[in-house]
Motif scaffolding. Structure first.
Motif, PDB file in Angstrom:
ATOM      1  N   GLN A  19     -17.803  -1.727  18.336  1.00  0.00           N
ATOM      2  CA  GLN A  19     -18.648  -2.277  17.272  1.00  0.00           C
ATOM      3  C   GLN A  19     -18.409  -1.596  15.931  1.00  0.00           C
ATOM      4  O   GLN A  19     -19.137  -1.832  14.972  1.00  0.00           O
ATOM      5  CB  GLN A  19     -20.114  -2.163  17.663  1.00  0.00           C
ATOM      6  CG  GLN A  19     -20.486  -3.189  18.730  1.00  0.00           C
ATOM      7  CD  GLN A  19     -21.921  -3.043  19.133  1.00  0.00           C
ATOM      8  OE1 GLN A  19     -22.352  -1.968  19.549  1.00  0.00           O
ATOM      9  NE2 GLN A  19     -22.680  -4.110  18.994  1.00  0.00           N
ATOM     10  N   HIS A  22     -20.724   1.786  13.213  1.00  0.00           N
ATOM     11  CA  HIS A  22     -21.958   1.179  12.706  1.00  0.00           C
ATOM     12  C   HIS A  22     -23.088   2.193  12.690  1.00  0.00           C
ATOM     13  O   HIS A  22     -22.845   3.406  12.764  1.00  0.00           O
ATOM     14  CB  HIS A  22     -22.312  -0.087  13.493  1.00  0.00           C
ATOM     15  CG  HIS A  22     -22.596   0.144  14.935  1.00  0.00           C
ATOM     16  ND1 HIS A  22     -23.736   0.750  15.362  1.00  0.00           N
ATOM     17  CD2 HIS A  22     -21.872  -0.148  16.039  1.00  0.00           C
ATOM     18  CE1 HIS A  22     -23.711   0.823  16.682  1.00  0.00           C
ATOM     19  NE2 HIS A  22     -22.590   0.295  17.119  1.00  0.00           N
ATOM     20  N   LEU A  23     -24.304   1.723  12.607  1.00  0.00           N
ATOM     21  CA  LEU A  23     -25.392   2.649  12.335  1.00  0.00           C
ATOM     22  C   LEU A  23     -25.578   3.740  13.373  1.00  0.00           C
ATOM     23  O   LEU A  23     -25.801   4.881  13.027  1.00  0.00           O
ATOM     24  CB  LEU A  23     -26.700   1.870  12.127  1.00  0.00           C
ATOM     25  CG  LEU A  23     -26.714   1.003  10.886  1.00  0.00           C
ATOM     26  CD1 LEU A  23     -28.077   0.373  10.697  1.00  0.00           C
ATOM     27  CD2 LEU A  23     -26.342   1.809   9.642  1.00  0.00           C
ATOM     28  N   ARG A  24     -25.491   3.377  14.665  1.00  0.00           N
ATOM     29  CA  ARG A  24     -25.783   4.425  15.652  1.00  0.00           C
ATOM     30  C   ARG A  24     -24.679   5.484  15.715  1.00  0.00           C
ATOM     31  O   ARG A  24     -24.975   6.659  15.578  1.00  0.00           O
ATOM     32  CB  ARG A  24     -26.105   3.810  17.004  1.00  0.00           C
ATOM     33  CG  ARG A  24     -27.507   3.134  16.938  1.00  0.00           C
ATOM     34  CD  ARG A  24     -28.104   2.915  18.288  1.00  0.00           C
ATOM     35  NE  ARG A  24     -27.370   1.887  19.004  1.00  0.00           N
ATOM     36  CZ  ARG A  24     -27.029   1.990  20.293  1.00  0.00           C
ATOM     37  NH1 ARG A  24     -27.353   3.050  20.980  1.00  0.00           N
ATOM     38  NH2 ARG A  24     -26.378   1.010  20.871  1.00  0.00           N
ATOM     39  N   GLU A  27     -24.888   7.390  12.653  1.00  0.00           N
ATOM     40  CA  GLU A  27     -26.000   8.338  12.643  1.00  0.00           C
ATOM     41  C   GLU A  27     -25.548   9.663  13.280  1.00  0.00           C
ATOM     42  O   GLU A  27     -25.806  10.741  12.754  1.00  0.00           O
ATOM     43  CB  GLU A  27     -27.176   7.731  13.427  1.00  0.00           C
ATOM     44  CG  GLU A  27     -28.533   8.234  13.029  1.00  0.00           C
ATOM     45  CD  GLU A  27     -29.047   9.292  13.981  1.00  0.00           C
ATOM     46  OE1 GLU A  27     -30.027   9.942  13.627  1.00  0.00           O
ATOM     47  OE2 GLU A  27     -28.462   9.482  15.053  1.00  0.00           O
ATOM     48  N   THR A  30     -23.075  11.415  10.827  1.00  0.00           N
ATOM     49  CA  THR A  30     -23.637  12.080   9.648  1.00  0.00           C
ATOM     50  C   THR A  30     -24.547  13.247  10.036  1.00  0.00           C
ATOM     51  O   THR A  30     -24.614  14.237   9.336  1.00  0.00           O
ATOM     52  CB  THR A  30     -24.424  11.087   8.768  1.00  0.00           C
ATOM     53  OG1 THR A  30     -25.337  10.360   9.585  1.00  0.00           O
ATOM     54  CG2 THR A  30     -23.487  10.099   8.100  1.00  0.00           C
ATOM     55  N   LEU A  54     -25.506   8.493   5.714  1.00  0.00           N
ATOM     56  CA  LEU A  54     -25.357   7.380   6.653  1.00  0.00           C
ATOM     57  C   LEU A  54     -25.168   6.058   5.906  1.00  0.00           C
ATOM     58  O   LEU A  54     -24.359   5.222   6.286  1.00  0.00           O
ATOM     59  CB  LEU A  54     -26.593   7.306   7.556  1.00  0.00           C
ATOM     60  CG  LEU A  54     -26.660   6.110   8.508  1.00  0.00           C
ATOM     61  CD1 LEU A  54     -25.462   6.075   9.439  1.00  0.00           C
ATOM     62  CD2 LEU A  54     -27.945   6.162   9.328  1.00  0.00           C
ATOM     63  N   LEU A  55     -25.929   5.904   4.837  1.00  0.00           N
ATOM     64  CA  LEU A  55     -25.827   4.656   4.075  1.00  0.00           C
ATOM     65  C   LEU A  55     -24.418   4.474   3.541  1.00  0.00           C
ATOM     66  O   LEU A  55     -23.833   3.394   3.618  1.00  0.00           O
ATOM     67  CB  LEU A  55     -26.809   4.683   2.904  1.00  0.00           C
ATOM     68  CG  LEU A  55     -28.204   4.204   3.233  1.00  0.00           C
ATOM     69  CD1 LEU A  55     -29.123   4.475   2.052  1.00  0.00           C
ATOM     70  CD2 LEU A  55     -28.201   2.717   3.552  1.00  0.00           C
ATOM     71  N   ALA A  58     -22.022   3.660   6.285  1.00  0.00           N
ATOM     72  CA  ALA A  58     -22.211   2.282   6.750  1.00  0.00           C
ATOM     73  C   ALA A  58     -21.585   1.277   5.780  1.00  0.00           C
ATOM     74  O   ALA A  58     -21.073   0.249   6.206  1.00  0.00           O
ATOM     75  CB  ALA A  58     -23.695   1.995   6.928  1.00  0.00           C
ATOM     76  N   THR A  59     -21.606   1.614   4.488  1.00  0.00           N
ATOM     77  CA  THR A  59     -21.057   0.645   3.535  1.00  0.00           C
ATOM     78  C   THR A  59     -19.542   0.510   3.653  1.00  0.00           C
ATOM     79  O   THR A  59     -18.958  -0.395   3.073  1.00  0.00           O
ATOM     80  CB  THR A  59     -21.373   1.024   2.069  1.00  0.00           C
ATOM     81  OG1 THR A  59     -20.830   2.309   1.805  1.00  0.00           O
ATOM     82  CG2 THR A  59     -22.852   1.007   1.790  1.00  0.00           C
ATOM     83  N   LEU A  60     -18.893   1.420   4.389  1.00  0.00           N
ATOM     84  CA  LEU A  60     -17.455   1.263   4.611  1.00  0.00           C
ATOM     85  C   LEU A  60     -17.187   0.058   5.509  1.00  0.00           C
ATOM     86  O   LEU A  60     -16.112  -0.529   5.476  1.00  0.00           O
ATOM     87  CB  LEU A  60     -16.858   2.514   5.260  1.00  0.00           C
ATOM     88  CG  LEU A  60     -16.778   3.768   4.382  1.00  0.00           C
ATOM     89  CD1 LEU A  60     -16.217   4.924   5.201  1.00  0.00           C
ATOM     90  CD2 LEU A  60     -15.912   3.517   3.150  1.00  0.00           C
ATOM     91  N   GLY A  61     -18.179  -0.288   6.327  1.00  0.00           N
ATOM     92  CA  GLY A  61     -18.006  -1.413   7.253  1.00  0.00           C
ATOM     93  C   GLY A  61     -16.808  -1.209   8.164  1.00  0.00           C
ATOM     94  O   GLY A  61     -16.077  -2.148   8.474  1.00  0.00           O
ATOM     95  N   SER A  63     -14.686  -1.223  11.094  1.00  0.00           N
ATOM     96  CA  SER A  63     -14.752  -1.831  12.424  1.00  0.00           C
ATOM     97  C   SER A  63     -13.714  -1.178  13.341  1.00  0.00           C
ATOM     98  O   SER A  63     -12.915  -0.345  12.895  1.00  0.00           O
ATOM     99  CB  SER A  63     -14.523  -3.331  12.316  1.00  0.00           C
ATOM    100  OG  SER A  63     -13.395  -3.586  11.524  1.00  0.00           O
ATOM    101  N   ASP A  94     -22.979   5.992  23.925  1.00  0.00           N
ATOM    102  CA  ASP A  94     -23.689   6.661  25.011  1.00  0.00           C
ATOM    103  C   ASP A  94     -23.057   8.003  25.357  1.00  0.00           C
ATOM    104  O   ASP A  94     -23.728   8.956  25.698  1.00  0.00           O
ATOM    105  CB  ASP A  94     -23.729   5.760  26.242  1.00  0.00           C
ATOM    106  CG  ASP A  94     -24.555   4.521  25.950  1.00  0.00           C
ATOM    107  OD1 ASP A  94     -25.598   4.668  25.286  1.00  0.00           O
ATOM    108  OD2 ASP A  94     -24.144   3.429  26.366  1.00  0.00           O
ATOM    109  N   THR A  97     -24.522  10.356  22.889  1.00  0.00           N
ATOM    110  CA  THR A  97     -25.962  10.616  22.890  1.00  0.00           C
ATOM    111  C   THR A  97     -26.492  11.002  24.273  1.00  0.00           C
ATOM    112  O   THR A  97     -27.665  11.272  24.403  1.00  0.00           O
ATOM    113  CB  THR A  97     -26.737   9.387  22.398  1.00  0.00           C
ATOM    114  OG1 THR A  97     -26.313   8.267  23.152  1.00  0.00           O
ATOM    115  CG2 THR A  97     -26.500   9.133  20.925  1.00  0.00           C
TER     116      THR A  97
END
Lengths: 100, 580
Positions: A19, A22-24, A27, A30, A54-55, A58-61, A63, A94, A97
């Motif tokens: 994915q 992305h954010l997770r 997160e 960062t 994080l922002l 994320a703006t790098l997008g 993939s 996973d 985390t």
């Protein structure tokens, strides 16, 4: 030890997470980056963003399959780049985390 | 600077700071803060972040517990974004250096991020803009905690930007502070649009989505003449619009001399010029323009503003105000002309597939007899205060007209029994706005005292065009030969039996059509108050022979565009100062 503060490390990595960064995973990235004293930047193409935001990440997008460069300046630059590169190259959140 | 094109529904230009209204009614009224308030404002920001933090953390815990860690982590990411050091730095520096209010700074910063996300190729990341909006909303909620207000409670001059506004929201706007509005949705025939025009608020609707591009407090220009909206205009554009506003005022000032003159053509034909109003206060402008009466007093506002059905006394008070102001000049009250969907607490409403062809207007009132009787009683009672006329809208068949008249006589009898005084000879008229009625007008004229041609609906029903549908809206025009023919027929039918006929749709307030209508034989116009002086100017500049020649020539043409071009050319010849 003036030269220690000038340390610079750089590493090219490929995003493995299906994915993207992305954010997770971002997160985790960062949060980890913030634990280092060095300033950390992530470069994608012609964009360069703050590796502790994080922002911004994320703006790098970014993939899956995107080539990123992680660049650190500071006393723990070498270690930071190594650890962060691992996070980018891990294919599942996973793994990052899961409880120790 | 960014320019949007929408549909112009209410003329004029408004320049001011944006007030963005979303579904939750957020507003960011203040763009700047005082220099010495910066510290306090940053403390407010810190509190808001702490408040949002608690909320998100609580959310994360609940979601983690109920759905698992995977989902809880989404809010973990929100927390991280909320506390993002770069974000915080950016917002704070806007407050410190530019003296932006925390609300405006938060909105500007978050929307910039959201825009970057929206521009990404990755569909998954594109959706992250929603996360940003979510966080923005939380922060604003905390910042505005005590100051979240209803749009009716404006306290500084703003232009309103919303997805949509209801007619009652529009009607309740404080005219002192609402400079104009723009909605992403909506159409020109909507009641919101009519209310805007009545309130003389420049308005543009149907721009399509743009609210995510603006922050409350941004400078915005609404050009209600061209249907244009300019976000964050540059200085040159602002200067250009201010200059035009000045020009407009000077033309208006020159027209002022017509206020005390009657509308008489250059060959001495006296034209009756009435005003269309919605709110009692609009009478002032009609009086100022020297109107001969009120040709259309819309009563929908009485129903839209109220939480429940208006009482007889509410009706009566509103009519009384207008009648006393107008003295012995006629005031034509039109009975309720709304769709079932617009009426409060109407359980039957809502599932109509085609509301403009559905249960609305006279069809609705004839089925809600108690509601109709209340209004008729109030109109009759008010008839002792001045020269009241009553008019039924959307009459399509003779049967409907007879039913409505029967109900009126019934209410008269009630009043007689109760020994309440009223004008037994009250004039009764209908709107001719359905092609069926225009075609059968000779028969209708036997049973009414006057007719008012409502061109807005007549055009829509004749041409089968919904003007709020942008794909066909360009077909909606009064200058289509079929429409003009129906209008001419109606005017002539009334002329033959010597009964007053006026045109009260938007067409009659448009100076482009004044000479044509005079040429058709029209001698009564009912126009928006703001158009009265302009129309007087045109009327006094022309003679009837000329108008008849123009009408003949126009009716020989086949295309609406040719007719408009021709009318414009003629108008330029006769009244050059009114044609830009």
């Amino acid at each position: 030890m003036d030269s220690d503060n000038q340390l610079k490390a750089k590493k090219s990595v490929e995003v493995k997470n299906p994915q993207g960064l992305h954010l997770r995973p971002g997160e985790v990235f960062t949060r980890t980056a913030s634990e280092f004293k060095s300033t950390i930047e992530v470069i994608s193409g012609d964009r360069r963003v703050d590796g502790k935001s994080l922002l911004d990440i994320a703006t790098l997008g970014a993939s899956q399959g995107t080539q990123l460069e992680i660049e650190a300046h500071g006393p723990d630059a070498e270690a930071a780049v190594e650890v962060l590169a691992k996070i980018v190259e891990t294919s599942s959140v996973d793994e990052l985390t899961k409880e120790p | 600077m960014q320019t949007l094109q929408g549909i112009a529904v209410s003329p004029g230009v408004a320049i001011g700071e944006a007030l963005v209204i979303d579904n939750e009614g957020f507003r960011i009224p203040q763009r700047f803060v005082a220099r010495d308030a910066v510290q306090a404002e940053i403390a407010r920001l810190t509190d808001a972040i702490a408040g949002a933090d608690q909320e998100i953390a609580a959310n994360r815990d609940t979601v983690t517990e109920q759905l698992g860690k995977h989902y809880g982590a989404i809010f973990g990411a929100h927390l991280k974004m909320l506390h993002d050091t770069r974000l915080r730095r950016e917002i704070e520096s806007m407050i410190r250096q530019k003296h932006y209010s925390p609300e405006y700074a938060v909105s500007r910063t978050m929307r910039r991020y959201a825009k970057v996300f929206q521009s990404l190729d990755n569909a998954f990341m594109k959706e992250r803009s929603q996360d940003i909006f979510d966080i923005e909303k939380r922060l604003l909620k905390h910042l505005l905690r005590d100051r979240r207000e209803d749009v009716s409670q404006l306290s500084s001059p703003v232009v309103l930007l919303a997805h949509n506004l209801t007619p009652s929201e529009t009607a309740n706007l404080n005219r002192k502070y609402a400079l104009g509005f723009v909605t992403e949705a909506g159409g020109p025939g909507s009641h919101t649009a009519i209310v805007a025009e009545a309130m003389r608020l420049p308005a543009v609707v149907a721009t399509g989505p743009f609210l995510t591009d603006v922050s409350g407090g941004d400078l915005v220009i609404i050009d209600g003449n061209l249907g244009r909206v300019i976000l964050q205009p540059d200085e040159e554009t602002v200067a250009k619009y201010r200059y035009e506003a000045e020009e407009h005022r000077s033309v208006e000032a020159r027209l002022k001399s017509f206020a005390t003159k009657a509308a008489t053509t250059s060959d001495g034909e006296r034209i009756q010029l009435y005003g269309n109003i919605e709110f009692p206060y609009e009478v002032d402008q009609c009086q100022a323009g020297g109107a001969d009466g009120i040709g259309l007093y819309r009563t929908e506002f009485l129903y839209l503003n109220a939480k429940k059905e208006p009482t007889e006394s509410t009706h009566y008070k509103a009519y009384k105000k207008v009648l006393l102001a107008m003295g012995d000049k006629p005031v034509c009250v039109r009975t309720l002309d709304l769709g079932a969907d617009k009426l409060v607490d109407d359980a039957d409403a809502g599932d109509e597939k085609n509301p403009v062809l559905g249960l609305r207007s006279i069809r609705l009132t004839l089925r809600n007899v108690p509601l109709f009787r209340t209004q008729l009683r109030a109109i009759l009672r008010a008839s002792t205060l001045g020269k009241v006329q009553v008019m039924f809208p959307l009459i399509t068949t003779l049967k409907e007209l007879r039913q409505a008249k029967m109900l009126l006589s019934d209410v008269m009898e009630d009043l007689e029994e109760s020994k309440i005084d009223f004008d037994r000879h009250i004039k009764v008229g209908i709107m001719a706005e359905v092609p069926a009625t225009a075609l059968m007008l000779e028969r209708f004229l036997d049973e009414v005292d006057f007719v008012s041609i409502g061109t807005n609906d007549l055009i829509q029903y004749t041409l089968a065009v919904d003007r709020s549908n942008k794909d066909v809206a360009s077909m909606y025009t009064a200058s289509e030969p079929a429409v003009l023919r129906l209008i001419r027929m109606s005017i002539q039918a009334a002329g033959r039996v010597n009964k007053p006929v006026n045109v009260c749709g938007q067409m009659s307030g448009n100076i482009l059509y004044t000479m044509l209508l005079l040429g058709f034989g029209l001698r009564h116009f009912s126009v928006p108050p703001a158009s009265i002086l302009e129309i007087k100017k045109v009327v006094s500049s022309v003679n009837i022979k000329q108008c008849q020649r123009i009408a003949r020539r126009a009716m020989s043409m086949e295309h609406s565009q040719d007719i408009r071009n021709y009318l414009k050319e003629e108008l330029r010849k006769q009244v050059p100062e009114l044609v830009p």
